[in-house]
Design a protein around this motif. Structure first.
Motif, PDB file in Angstrom:
ATOM      1  N   HIS A  20       0.823  -1.211   0.000  1.00 51.64           N
ATOM      2  CA  HIS A  20       0.000   0.000   0.000  1.00 51.64           C
ATOM      3  C   HIS A  20       0.857   1.260   0.000  1.00 51.64           C
ATOM      4  CE1 HIS A  20      -4.149  -1.721   1.291  1.00 51.64           C
ATOM      5  NE2 HIS A  20      -3.635  -2.330   0.259  1.00 51.64           N
ATOM      6  N   ARG A  21       1.910   1.258   0.806  1.00 53.76           N
ATOM      7  CA  ARG A  21       2.806   2.426   0.830  1.00 53.76           C
ATOM      8  C   ARG A  21       3.441   2.654  -0.534  1.00 53.76           C
ATOM      9  NH1 ARG A  21       6.980   1.576   5.108  1.00 53.76           N
ATOM     10  NH2 ARG A  21       8.081   2.938   3.699  1.00 53.76           N
ATOM     11  N   ALA A  22       3.918   1.582  -1.159  1.00 52.59           N
ATOM     12  CA  ALA A  22       4.553   1.699  -2.469  1.00 52.59           C
ATOM     13  C   ALA A  22       3.543   2.176  -3.517  1.00 52.59           C
ATOM     14  CB  ALA A  22       5.160   0.359  -2.885  1.00 52.59           C
ATOM     15  N   LEU A  23       2.338   1.624  -3.490  1.00 51.44           N
ATOM     16  CA  LEU A  23       1.313   2.045  -4.445  1.00 51.44           C
ATOM     17  C   LEU A  23       0.913   3.495  -4.234  1.00 51.44           C
ATOM     18  CD1 LEU A  23      -0.998  -1.099  -4.583  1.00 51.44           C
ATOM     19  CD2 LEU A  23       0.171  -0.045  -6.528  1.00 51.44           C
ATOM     20  N   ASP A  24       0.670   3.880  -2.995  1.00 53.80           N
ATOM     21  CA  ASP A  24       0.233   5.248  -2.717  1.00 53.80           C
ATOM     22  C   ASP A  24       1.285   6.247  -3.180  1.00 53.80           C
ATOM     23  OD1 ASP A  24      -1.986   6.720  -1.831  1.00 53.80           O
ATOM     24  OD2 ASP A  24      -1.026   7.135   0.097  1.00 53.80           O
ATOM     25  N   SER A  25       2.538   5.943  -2.917  1.00 55.28           N
ATOM     26  CA  SER A  25       3.623   6.834  -3.328  1.00 55.28           C
ATOM     27  C   SER A  25       3.708   6.922  -4.856  1.00 55.28           C
ATOM     28  CB  SER A  25       4.937   6.321  -2.749  1.00 55.28           C
ATOM     29  OG  SER A  25       6.007   7.109  -3.178  1.00 55.28           O
ATOM     30  N   ALA A  26       3.657   5.799  -5.539  1.00 55.99           N
ATOM     31  CA  ALA A  26       3.794   5.775  -6.996  1.00 55.99           C
ATOM     32  C   ALA A  26       2.574   6.356  -7.705  1.00 55.99           C
ATOM     33  CB  ALA A  26       4.050   4.352  -7.467  1.00 55.99           C
ATOM     34  N   LEU A  27       1.387   6.171  -7.142  1.00 51.85           N
ATOM     35  CA  LEU A  27       0.175   6.671  -7.796  1.00 51.85           C
ATOM     36  C   LEU A  27       0.115   8.194  -7.829  1.00 51.85           C
ATOM     37  CD1 LEU A  27      -2.412   4.051  -6.534  1.00 51.85           C
ATOM     38  CD2 LEU A  27      -1.794   4.501  -8.930  1.00 51.85           C
ATOM     39  N   ALA A  28       0.919   8.843  -7.010  1.00 56.48           N
ATOM     40  CA  ALA A  28       0.973  10.311  -7.051  1.00 56.48           C
ATOM     41  C   ALA A  28       1.392  10.778  -8.446  1.00 56.48           C
ATOM     42  CB  ALA A  28       1.926  10.840  -5.986  1.00 56.48           C
ATOM     43  N   SER A  29       2.243  10.002  -9.120  1.00 66.30           N
ATOM     44  CA  SER A  29       2.678  10.378 -10.474  1.00 66.30           C
ATOM     45  C   SER A  29       1.527  10.315 -11.474  1.00 66.30           C
ATOM     46  CB  SER A  29       3.829   9.482 -10.933  1.00 66.30           C
ATOM     47  OG  SER A  29       3.379   8.154 -11.155  1.00 66.30           O
ATOM     48  N   ALA A  30       0.478   9.573 -11.140  1.00 65.69           N
ATOM     49  CA  ALA A  30      -0.711   9.493 -11.988  1.00 65.69           C
ATOM     50  C   ALA A  30      -1.770  10.500 -11.541  1.00 65.69           C
ATOM     51  CB  ALA A  30      -1.290   8.076 -11.959  1.00 65.69           C
ATOM     52  N   GLY A  31      -1.433  11.304 -10.531  1.00 57.21           N
ATOM     53  CA  GLY A  31      -2.349  12.334 -10.059  1.00 57.21           C
ATOM     54  C   GLY A  31      -3.442  11.808  -9.160  1.00 57.21           C
ATOM     55  N   TRP A  37      -7.795   5.824  -6.379  1.00 51.62           N
ATOM     56  CA  TRP A  37      -7.674   4.881  -7.489  1.00 51.62           C
ATOM     57  C   TRP A  37      -8.502   3.629  -7.225  1.00 51.62           C
ATOM     58  CZ3 TRP A  37      -4.680   0.168  -7.915  1.00 51.62           C
ATOM     59  CH2 TRP A  37      -4.629  -0.345  -9.228  1.00 51.62           C
ATOM     60  N   ASP A  38      -8.501   3.162  -5.976  1.00 54.97           N
ATOM     61  CA  ASP A  38      -9.304   1.998  -5.624  1.00 54.97           C
ATOM     62  C   ASP A  38     -10.792   2.287  -5.828  1.00 54.97           C
ATOM     63  OD1 ASP A  38      -9.510  -0.685  -4.743  1.00 54.97           O
ATOM     64  OD2 ASP A  38      -9.993  -0.006  -2.721  1.00 54.97           O
ATOM     65  N   ALA A  39     -11.226   3.495  -5.483  1.00 50.13           N
ATOM     66  CA  ALA A  39     -12.631   3.877  -5.708  1.00 50.13           C
ATOM     67  C   ALA A  39     -12.930   3.931  -7.201  1.00 50.13           C
ATOM     68  CB  ALA A  39     -12.924   5.225  -5.047  1.00 50.13           C
ATOM     69  N   LEU A  40     -12.023   4.489  -7.981  1.00 48.69           N
ATOM     70  CA  LEU A  40     -12.221   4.533  -9.433  1.00 48.69           C
ATOM     71  C   LEU A  40     -12.304   3.122 -10.010  1.00 48.69           C
ATOM     72  CD1 LEU A  40      -9.766   7.420 -10.422  1.00 48.69           C
ATOM     73  CD2 LEU A  40     -12.268   7.546 -10.216  1.00 48.69           C
ATOM     74  N   ARG A  41     -11.452   2.215  -9.516  1.00 48.98           N
ATOM     75  CA  ARG A  41     -11.506   0.811  -9.972  1.00 48.98           C
ATOM     76  C   ARG A  41     -12.853   0.186  -9.650  1.00 48.98           C
ATOM     77  NH1 ARG A  41      -6.802  -2.901  -7.856  1.00 48.98           N
ATOM     78  NH2 ARG A  41      -7.546  -2.027  -5.914  1.00 48.98           N
ATOM     79  N   ALA A  49     -23.235   1.573  -9.560  1.00 44.19           N
ATOM     80  CA  ALA A  49     -23.350   1.047  -8.197  1.00 44.19           C
ATOM     81  C   ALA A  49     -23.654   2.176  -7.214  1.00 44.19           C
ATOM     82  CB  ALA A  49     -22.071   0.330  -7.797  1.00 44.19           C
ATOM     83  N   SER A  50     -24.258   1.790  -6.109  1.00 48.34           N
ATOM     84  CA  SER A  50     -24.578   2.756  -5.047  1.00 48.34           C
ATOM     85  C   SER A  50     -23.347   2.969  -4.171  1.00 48.34           C
ATOM     86  CB  SER A  50     -25.715   2.216  -4.182  1.00 48.34           C
ATOM     87  OG  SER A  50     -25.259   1.109  -3.412  1.00 48.34           O
ATOM     88  N   ALA A  51     -23.408   4.017  -3.357  1.00 47.10           N
ATOM     89  CA  ALA A  51     -22.313   4.296  -2.420  1.00 47.10           C
ATOM     90  C   ALA A  51     -22.149   3.141  -1.441  1.00 47.10           C
ATOM     91  CB  ALA A  51     -22.575   5.605  -1.682  1.00 47.10           C
ATOM     92  N   ARG A  52     -23.226   2.545  -1.007  1.00 47.66           N
ATOM     93  CA  ARG A  52     -23.144   1.417  -0.074  1.00 47.66           C
ATOM     94  C   ARG A  52     -22.379   0.255  -0.706  1.00 47.66           C
ATOM     95  NH1 ARG A  52     -28.349  -0.388   2.915  1.00 47.66           N
ATOM     96  NH2 ARG A  52     -27.481   1.091   4.365  1.00 47.66           N
ATOM     97  N   GLU A  53     -22.718  -0.079  -1.938  1.00 48.52           N
ATOM     98  CA  GLU A  53     -22.042  -1.175  -2.637  1.00 48.52           C
ATOM     99  C   GLU A  53     -20.559  -0.865  -2.845  1.00 48.52           C
ATOM    100  OE1 GLU A  53     -25.890  -2.552  -5.327  1.00 48.52           O
ATOM    101  OE2 GLU A  53     -24.622  -0.898  -5.994  1.00 48.52           O
ATOM    102  N   LEU A  54     -20.279   0.373  -3.212  1.00 45.66           N
ATOM    103  CA  LEU A  54     -18.896   0.762  -3.477  1.00 45.66           C
ATOM    104  C   LEU A  54     -18.076   0.851  -2.191  1.00 45.66           C
ATOM    105  CD1 LEU A  54     -19.704   3.363  -6.242  1.00 45.66           C
ATOM    106  CD2 LEU A  54     -18.549   1.160  -6.566  1.00 45.66           C
ATOM    107  N   ALA A  55     -18.695   1.283  -1.113  1.00 44.32           N
ATOM    108  CA  ALA A  55     -18.001   1.324   0.174  1.00 44.32           C
ATOM    109  C   ALA A  55     -17.583  -0.087   0.578  1.00 44.32           C
ATOM    110  CB  ALA A  55     -18.881   1.958   1.242  1.00 44.32           C
ATOM    111  N   ALA A  56     -18.475  -1.032   0.421  1.00 41.37           N
ATOM    112  CA  ALA A  56     -18.153  -2.423   0.765  1.00 41.37           C
ATOM    113  C   ALA A  56     -17.041  -2.959  -0.135  1.00 41.37           C
ATOM    114  CB  ALA A  56     -19.403  -3.302   0.652  1.00 41.37           C
ATOM    115  N   ALA A  57     -17.095  -2.627  -1.419  1.00 41.88           N
ATOM    116  CA  ALA A  57     -16.093  -3.115  -2.366  1.00 41.88           C
ATOM    117  C   ALA A  57     -14.709  -2.541  -2.099  1.00 41.88           C
ATOM    118  CB  ALA A  57     -16.519  -2.789  -3.791  1.00 41.88           C
ATOM    119  N   GLY A 103      -3.330   4.966 -13.482  1.00 43.07           N
ATOM    120  CA  GLY A 103      -3.114   4.224 -12.239  1.00 43.07           C
ATOM    121  C   GLY A 103      -2.837   2.754 -12.485  1.00 43.07           C
ATOM    122  N   HIS A 104      -3.545   2.171 -13.452  1.00 42.18           N
ATOM    123  CA  HIS A 104      -3.302   0.761 -13.790  1.00 42.18           C
ATOM    124  C   HIS A 104      -1.858   0.556 -14.242  1.00 42.18           C
ATOM    125  CE1 HIS A 104      -7.175  -1.044 -13.221  1.00 42.18           C
ATOM    126  NE2 HIS A 104      -7.781  -0.326 -14.136  1.00 42.18           N
TER     127      HIS A 104
END
Length: 141
Positions: A20-31, A37-41, A49-57, A103-104
């Motif tokens: 997670h630390r490595a991803l969070d740091s590197a994803l900054a280059s993707a803005g 990014w996880d929410a966008l995925r 999907a609803s907010a409830r479904e997405l929160a669980a995901a 991000g991908h």
């Protein structure tokens, strides 16, 4: 046995934390951030999907996800549309699609590095074992 299980639990947590630390740091280059990014995925996988479904995901509370998606909407990455009844549906905007794709690419590089010490067979075996663990019901609510 008890100590081995605690070591195993800690090793899984440590691996996740490093990833997670490595991803969070590197994803900054993707803005973006890992949470964004996880929410966008999640929205990309289940448009409308609803907010409830997405929160669980995304392993978040509804309140935390609502705050996050509000920021994404303010950045024109996500669009919220009225659905059936009081349901609000979530969709990516073209800008959200671009950030997701960037991000991908970044995540692919980071994850390849994170799992580089393992052979292809090791990764496949680890995935089978983790899938088995994750297919079980949560031990405690």
């Amino acid at each position: 046995m008890h100590d081995d299980l605690q070591r195993l639990g800690r090793a899984v947590k440590q691996t996740q934390y490093r990833q997670h630390r490595a991803l969070d740091s590197a994803l900054a280059s993707a803005g973006t951030t890992l949470a964004q990014w996880d929410a966008l995925r999640a929205i990309s996988r289940t448009p409308g999907a609803s907010a409830r479904e997405l929160a669980a995901a995304t392993f978040q509370s509804e309140q935390a996800f609502g705050t996050l998606v509000g920021r994404l909407a303010a950045q024109d990455l996500v669009e919220r549309r009225p659905g059936h009844g009081r349901r609000i549906e979530h969709h990516l905007t073209p800008a959200g699609e671009r950030v997701l794709a960037a991000g991908h690419a970044v995540a692919g590089e980071v994850l390849a590095e994170c799992f580089a010490p393992l052979t292809g067979d090791d990764r496949a075996a680890l995935l089978v074992l983790l899938d088995r663990l994750n297919s079980q019901a949560d031990p405690r609510p």
